[in-house]
Write an enzyme that holds these catalytic residues in place. Structure first.
Site, PDB file in Angstrom:
ATOM      1  CG  ASP A  97      -0.324  -0.492   2.484  1.00  0.00           C
ATOM      2  OD1 ASP A  97       0.900  -0.737   2.503  1.00  0.00           O
ATOM      3  OD2 ASP A  97      -1.038  -0.632   3.487  1.00  0.00           O
ATOM      4  CD  GLU A 167      -3.185   4.631   6.761  1.00  0.00           C
ATOM      5  OE1 GLU A 167      -4.096   4.359   7.568  1.00  0.00           O
ATOM      6  OE2 GLU A 167      -1.994   4.357   6.973  1.00  0.00           O
TER       7      GLU A 167
END
Length: 446
Positions: A97, A167
């Site tokens: 990520d 997130e």
């Protein structure tokens, strides 16, 4: 389960320490030559979820330099998919990520971020890599380079994904919805790792069942009736009602859950009003709900809705002014495939040495949208592990009265990137080589 893992590691510890694999030297050399500089660039220039334009472009350009790599950009908005084929064999997905957080960096690092950016919510905020995703994507590049150089040791197809918006726990879903498992080779296995500030550098850990909790983000809008602060009886105070909701929510954990069954409800944001002497006409709460199984997750989410409605009724609010609960984003628990985790944990011991493979323990109820890649209906088996990010000397200093080790999402967050990248890429390379060794079966039952 934890006792089983500890027993296995103690048994392994009786064997001689493992020699570093030959490819670890090359990973270190890559870091010394250019990947360390790339980490510095990413750390100085973080980008918010679904706004990772420069980060994804840089990652795509670097992946295109890897011989044989086929790269596709803008998958799931800003995601990158890179495919490396090497004959018949298993398909393995490796995920990293890339997004930062709306946090002002106060780490004191010489390359601390000064960036500000407008997020998908339209709000401008400071941006920081306060969770270590910059190390994840650099380690993915290191792994891609090694696997391309080691084609004589494996067969099959590798799918490297650079994922946006972890997130916001939205990027994995976005990539899947955009055809990750239909437009590209579908994996039998999905692998990933996360740096852990609370774990010593050089060490790794993976659970043989649950790795991370579920998380659901919930908005609660509490309507009121505005009035003068001197005449509260003339209105309906949304601050008072929202405060009742905040307190009552904790009863879901302390009075409706068994004491040994984990769950967390956090009110992270409470906004209402503009002036001391005005009773506003609305309050807004932002809440996260976390659990370790789907039944608890559903119970807590339903409980939030029940409490909000109950507080509205308690305060005699009319039907058109009852609190409104909206579940805006969420992710299920991240569960490692047990046989796969046992197999690859043994590979970690063989590769890194038993002393560097520690029992995995949940130290909080953090969540990961990696879970979407390995949901039961996908048929994809998952292995997600943690990589230590803080040197032992820092922990020793903390024990002796020095500064506390900052947590993830803290403005003080800082980890040591070099050992994270080298250890993470070494561990990932070892895992992939084991799954894709010549002659390995391609079926999910392996």
């Amino acid at each position: 389960m934890r006792r089983t893992i500890i027993a296995a590691l103690l048994t392994a510890a009786a064997t001689p320490a493992a020699a570093a694999p030959d490819y670890q030297t090359q990973i270190q050399a890559d870091y010394d030559r250019d990947l360390g500089k790339l980490w510095d660039q990413f750390h100085r220039n973080p980008e918010l979820s679904f706004r990772e334009i420069k980060t994804s472009a840089t990652m795509a350009a670097e992946l295109r330099k890897v011989p044989g790599m086929q790269v596709t950009e803008k998958v799931g908005q800003t995601g990158v998919v890179a495919v490396l084929k090497n004959g018949a064999g298993p398909v393995v997905l490796i995920r990293a990520d890339m997004d930062g957080l709306p946090v002002e960096e106060k780490s004191g690092l010489p390359n601390a971020s000064k960036v500000r950016q407008v997020g998908v919510d339209g709000v401008e905020a400071p941006v920081m890599h306060a969770c270590g995703h910059d190390t994840h994507i650099v380690a993915l590049l290191a792994t891609a380079r090694r696997m391309a150089a080691l084609k004589d040791r494996w067969n099959g197809t590798l799918v490297f994904i650079v994922q946006p918006a972890e997130e916001r726990i939205a990027g994995a879903k976005a990539m899947i919805a955009d055809g990750l498992y239909t437009k590209f080779p579908k994996p039998q296995y999905a692998l990933g790792f996360h740096v852990a500030a609370a774990m010593e550098t050089g060490k790794v850990a993976a659970g043989e069942a649950i790795q991370y909790s579920s998380s659901d983000s919930i908005d609660i809008t509490v309507p009121g009736v505005g009035a003068h602060g001197a005449s509260p009886h003339m209105g309906k105070d949304p601050v008072y009602m929202a405060s009742q909701i905040v307190v009552a929510l904790q009863g879901l954990i302390s009075r409706e859950r068994p004491p040994l069954s984990p769950g967390v409800i956090t009110v992270g944001s409470f906004h209402s009003g503009l002036k001391h002497n005005i009773i506003s006409d609305e309050a807004k709460l932002q809440v996260t709900v976390r659990a370790n199984d789907e039944a608890t997750r559903a119970q807590l989410t339903a409980g939030v809705k029940r409490i909000a409605a109950g507080i509205g009724t308690l305060n005699a609010m009319p039907a058109d002014k009852m609190p409104v609960v909206t579940v805006i984003e969420g992710t299920p628990t991240t569960i490692n495939d047990t046989p796969l985790a046992k197999r690859l944990n043994a590979v970690m011991v063989d590769t890194l040495g038993a002393a560097n493979v520690v029992p995995f323990e949940q130290m909080g109820m953090g969540a990961e949208d990696f879970a979407y890649f390995v949901q039961p209906d996908t048929g994809v088996r998952g292995y997600y592990f943690a990589v230590g990010g803080t040197p032992k000397a820092v922990f020793d200093a903390e024990k002796n009265g020095g500064p506390a080790v900052p947590s993830h999402h803290s403005p003080l967050f800082k980890i040591t990137p070099e050992p994270v990248v080298v250890t993470g890429a070494t561990a990932m390379t070892a895992a992939v080589l084991d799954l894709m060794k010549p002659g390995a079966a391609t079926g999910a039952a392996q």
